[in-house]
Design a protein around this motif. Structure first.
Motif, PDB file in Angstrom:
ATOM      1  N   LEU A  51     -30.736  35.429  10.213  1.00 34.87           N
ATOM      2  CA  LEU A  51     -29.606  34.533   9.965  1.00 34.87           C
ATOM      3  C   LEU A  51     -30.029  33.073   9.924  1.00 34.87           C
ATOM      4  O   LEU A  51     -29.468  32.285   9.152  1.00 34.87           O
ATOM      5  CB  LEU A  51     -28.540  34.715  11.042  1.00 34.87           C
ATOM      6  CG  LEU A  51     -27.679  35.954  10.915  1.00 34.87           C
ATOM      7  CD1 LEU A  51     -26.755  36.075  12.111  1.00 34.87           C
ATOM      8  CD2 LEU A  51     -26.870  35.924   9.621  1.00 34.87           C
TER       9      LEU A  51
ATOM     10  N   PRO B   3     -20.504  32.248   6.412  1.00 33.04           N
ATOM     11  CA  PRO B   3     -19.891  33.575   6.308  1.00 33.04           C
ATOM     12  C   PRO B   3     -20.585  34.457   5.263  1.00 33.04           C
ATOM     13  O   PRO B   3     -20.772  35.650   5.486  1.00 33.04           O
ATOM     14  CB  PRO B   3     -18.444  33.264   5.914  1.00 33.04           C
ATOM     15  CG  PRO B   3     -18.177  31.915   6.470  1.00 33.04           C
ATOM     16  CD  PRO B   3     -19.481  31.169   6.346  1.00 33.04           C
ATOM     17  N   ALA B   4     -20.978  33.853   4.134  1.00 35.44           N
ATOM     18  CA  ALA B   4     -21.638  34.635   3.084  1.00 35.44           C
ATOM     19  C   ALA B   4     -22.936  35.258   3.608  1.00 35.44           C
ATOM     20  O   ALA B   4     -23.253  36.419   3.320  1.00 35.44           O
ATOM     21  CB  ALA B   4     -21.929  33.739   1.871  1.00 35.44           C
TER      22      ALA B   4
ATOM     23  N   ARG C 220     -23.684  35.911   6.781  1.00 35.26           N
ATOM     24  CA  ARG C 220     -23.350  36.949   7.761  1.00 35.26           C
ATOM     25  C   ARG C 220     -22.969  38.255   7.063  1.00 35.26           C
ATOM     26  O   ARG C 220     -23.384  39.335   7.468  1.00 35.26           O
ATOM     27  CB  ARG C 220     -22.142  36.533   8.617  1.00 35.26           C
ATOM     28  CG  ARG C 220     -22.448  35.492   9.646  1.00 35.26           C
ATOM     29  CD  ARG C 220     -21.157  35.034  10.360  1.00 35.26           C
ATOM     30  NE  ARG C 220     -21.457  33.935  11.233  1.00 35.26           N
ATOM     31  CZ  ARG C 220     -21.875  34.068  12.490  1.00 35.26           C
ATOM     32  NH1 ARG C 220     -22.005  35.269  13.018  1.00 35.26           N
ATOM     33  NH2 ARG C 220     -22.169  33.027  13.220  1.00 35.26           N
ATOM     34  N   VAL C 221     -22.135  38.136   6.041  1.00 36.87           N
ATOM     35  CA  VAL C 221     -21.689  39.337   5.324  1.00 36.87           C
ATOM     36  C   VAL C 221     -22.870  40.003   4.626  1.00 36.87           C
ATOM     37  O   VAL C 221     -23.019  41.230   4.670  1.00 36.87           O
ATOM     38  CB  VAL C 221     -20.559  38.988   4.325  1.00 36.87           C
ATOM     39  CG1 VAL C 221     -20.287  40.149   3.378  1.00 36.87           C
ATOM     40  CG2 VAL C 221     -19.290  38.615   5.088  1.00 36.87           C
ATOM     41  N   ALA C 222     -23.742  39.199   4.018  1.00 36.43           N
ATOM     42  CA  ALA C 222     -24.914  39.776   3.347  1.00 36.43           C
ATOM     43  C   ALA C 222     -25.781  40.536   4.353  1.00 36.43           C
ATOM     44  O   ALA C 222     -26.235  41.653   4.079  1.00 36.43           O
ATOM     45  CB  ALA C 222     -25.730  38.674   2.665  1.00 36.43           C
ATOM     46  N   LEU C 223     -25.979  39.968   5.528  1.00 36.72           N
ATOM     47  CA  LEU C 223     -26.809  40.639   6.529  1.00 36.72           C
ATOM     48  C   LEU C 223     -26.137  41.912   7.043  1.00 36.72           C
ATOM     49  O   LEU C 223     -26.782  42.936   7.244  1.00 36.72           O
ATOM     50  CB  LEU C 223     -27.113  39.702   7.706  1.00 36.72           C
ATOM     51  CG  LEU C 223     -27.953  40.347   8.813  1.00 36.72           C
ATOM     52  CD1 LEU C 223     -29.278  40.865   8.266  1.00 36.72           C
ATOM     53  CD2 LEU C 223     -28.205  39.370   9.956  1.00 36.72           C
ATOM     54  N   SER C 224     -24.828  41.840   7.231  1.00 31.51           N
ATOM     55  CA  SER C 224     -24.112  43.016   7.718  1.00 31.51           C
ATOM     56  C   SER C 224     -24.190  44.166   6.721  1.00 31.51           C
ATOM     57  O   SER C 224     -24.478  45.313   7.088  1.00 31.51           O
ATOM     58  CB  SER C 224     -22.644  42.648   7.989  1.00 31.51           C
ATOM     59  OG  SER C 224     -21.926  43.786   8.392  1.00 31.51           O
ATOM     60  N   VAL C 225     -23.943  43.853   5.448  1.00 33.49           N
ATOM     61  CA  VAL C 225     -23.993  44.895   4.415  1.00 33.49           C
ATOM     62  C   VAL C 225     -25.419  45.435   4.289  1.00 33.49           C
ATOM     63  O   VAL C 225     -25.641  46.650   4.211  1.00 33.49           O
ATOM     64  CB  VAL C 225     -23.471  44.357   3.060  1.00 33.49           C
ATOM     65  CG1 VAL C 225     -23.735  45.361   1.938  1.00 33.49           C
ATOM     66  CG2 VAL C 225     -21.981  44.056   3.161  1.00 33.49           C
TER      67      VAL C 225
ATOM     68  N   GLY D 187     -26.246  47.554   7.595  1.00 30.89           N
ATOM     69  CA  GLY D 187     -25.520  48.824   7.578  1.00 30.89           C
ATOM     70  C   GLY D 187     -26.000  49.726   6.454  1.00 30.89           C
ATOM     71  O   GLY D 187     -26.204  50.930   6.642  1.00 30.89           O
TER      72      GLY D 187
ATOM     73  N   GLN E 159     -32.476  40.909  -3.159  1.00 28.72           N
ATOM     74  CA  GLN E 159     -31.349  40.453  -3.970  1.00 28.72           C
ATOM     75  C   GLN E 159     -30.223  39.924  -3.065  1.00 28.72           C
ATOM     76  O   GLN E 159     -29.609  38.902  -3.337  1.00 28.72           O
ATOM     77  CB  GLN E 159     -30.849  41.637  -4.794  1.00 28.72           C
ATOM     78  CG  GLN E 159     -29.975  41.263  -5.960  1.00 28.72           C
ATOM     79  CD  GLN E 159     -29.498  42.512  -6.687  1.00 28.72           C
ATOM     80  OE1 GLN E 159     -29.797  43.636  -6.282  1.00 28.72           O
ATOM     81  NE2 GLN E 159     -28.749  42.308  -7.752  1.00 28.72           N
ATOM     82  N   LEU E 160     -29.987  40.640  -1.980  1.00 32.86           N
ATOM     83  CA  LEU E 160     -28.916  40.258  -1.057  1.00 32.86           C
ATOM     84  C   LEU E 160     -29.296  39.063  -0.200  1.00 32.86           C
ATOM     85  O   LEU E 160     -28.430  38.329   0.265  1.00 32.86           O
ATOM     86  CB  LEU E 160     -28.601  41.414  -0.115  1.00 32.86           C
ATOM     87  CG  LEU E 160     -27.610  42.447  -0.597  1.00 32.86           C
ATOM     88  CD1 LEU E 160     -27.442  43.517   0.454  1.00 32.86           C
ATOM     89  CD2 LEU E 160     -26.271  41.775  -0.891  1.00 32.86           C
TER      90      LEU E 160
END
Lengths: 184, 184
Positions: free
Chosen positions: B135, B141-142, B144-149, B152, B181-182
Motif C-alpha cells: 500500500l 481508496p483506488a 486499497r480496492v486494487a490490493l483487496s481485489v 482475494g 496491471q492492477l
C-alpha cells in the motif's frame, strides 16, 4: 387462517440476518440452529418452525443473490452489442457485491455451502451462465485468469477489513474501475 | 533414542497432506482427526501422536506459507527502489499462490482458520507487513480496492475450477501480468 403475516415475515428476516452473521463468523459447519436462536434471544423452536434444517436456511440466505444473478444474466443475454453486454455484467456484479457485502464472502469461502447450493438452488447454474457470458467463445488463458482474479477478488472484497471504512458509493466506483481495468 | 526419523518425517508429511485435502473439502470445522486417520488408513493414535490437537495441525499446515511470507517481506524491505520492491512483492505473492494452490484458498476462505493463525502463528502479522509494503504511505481508496481485489483474487485462483487445467508456468505468467496491471 388469520396468521400474523407481517410479524412472521419480520421474524424470518431477523433469523436470516442472524444466520448470515453467524455463517460469516463461524462458517456454516460451525453454526447450529441453537446458536442462531441464542443470538436472537428466542427459543430454538421458533427458528425450527421457520427453517426445519440448516440447509433450508442456507437456501433462504442466498435467495436474493440467486434472484439477482438470474435477472442480471437474463438482461445481459438480451443485449446484442458485446461492449454493452460486458458493461452491464460488470456493473451488475459490482452492485451485487456492494449490496451483499457479507453474503458474497460466505458463498465463496465456505466449503459447507457449495453442496447445498448445488442440491437446492439454481445459483451455481446461473453463476456458470454469468461466467460463460463474461468469457465469450474460446477464452485465452489470460482471459480466464483475469476473470478468476476479478471474481475471487470481488467476492472477498465485501468483507475485507482493508475496505471496511469505505462508503458504499466509493467502494462501488473503485470496484467498477478495477473490474473494467481487468476486463476491458 | 534411535527413532526412525526418516519414517517419522514421512508420516508427518502424509498427515499434513491429508489434512490439507480434507480442510479444502470440508473446512477446518468439518474435519476431524478421525477423518484424517481414515483417509490415510492409519489408527487415530498415529495422527494424535504427531498432532495432539487440530489447532496444532492447522499451524503445521500453514508453516510453509508463514516462512515464505516472512522471507518475502524481509527481502522486499531491504530494497530501497520502490518499483523494484513492488516487483519483488508481486512476483513473490504469485509464486506462493502457484506453489501452494490449495493452501491459499483454505487460509482465506475458512472462518475456522483465522483465530488459530492469530493465536499460534506469525502469519497474520507477516501478511499485514506485506500489505503495508504494497500500500505504501497514505493509500488512496483506488489503491486499497486494487490490493483487496488482487489479494482475494490470488488467494482463490489456486482452486478455481476455471483455471484447473492451466499448467503452473502459464498460471504464473498470467497471474503476474494481472497483478502488474492492477498494481502498477
Amino acid at each position: 387462517m388469520a396468521r400474523p403475516v407481517g410479524r412472521r415475515g419480520e421474524t424470518r428476516e431477523r433469523i436470516l440476518a442472524a444466520a448470515l452473521e453467524l455463517f460469516a463468523e463461524n462458517g456454516v459447519h460451525g453454526t447450529s440452529l441453537q446458536q442462531i436462536a441464542d443470538r436472537l434471544g428466542v427459543a430454538k423452536a421458533s427458528v425450527y418452525h421457520q427453517f426445519p434444517t440448516k440447509d433450508a436456511m442456507v437456501v433462504a440466505v442466498v435467495q436474493p443473490a440467486t434472484d439477482a444473478v438470474g435477472a442480471l444474466v437474463d438482461e445481459a443475454e438480451s443485449i446484442a452489442d458485446r461492449a454493452g453486454q460486458l458493461d452491464v455484467l460488470l456493473r451488475g456484479m459490482v452492485d451485487l457485491v456492494v449490496e451483499q457485502r457479507t453474503l458474497a464472502a460466505v458463498l465463496h469461502g465456505d466449503p459447507g455451502v457449495e453442496p447445498v447450493l448445488r442440491a437446492f438452488t439454481d445459483l451455481p447454474g446461473r453463476v456458470q451462465r454469468l461466467q460463460d457470458l463474461l468469457l465469450g467463445a474460446d477464452p485465452s488463458p489470460a482471459r480466464r485468469v483475469a476473470l478468476s482474479v476479478l471474481g475471487g477478488g470481488l467476492m472477498l472484497s465485501g468483507v475485507d477489513p482493508l475496505l471496511a471504512g469505505l462508503p458504499d458509493d466509493v467502494l462501488r466506483r473503485e470496484l467498477l474501475a478495477t473490474a473494467r481495468q481487468l476486463f476491458h
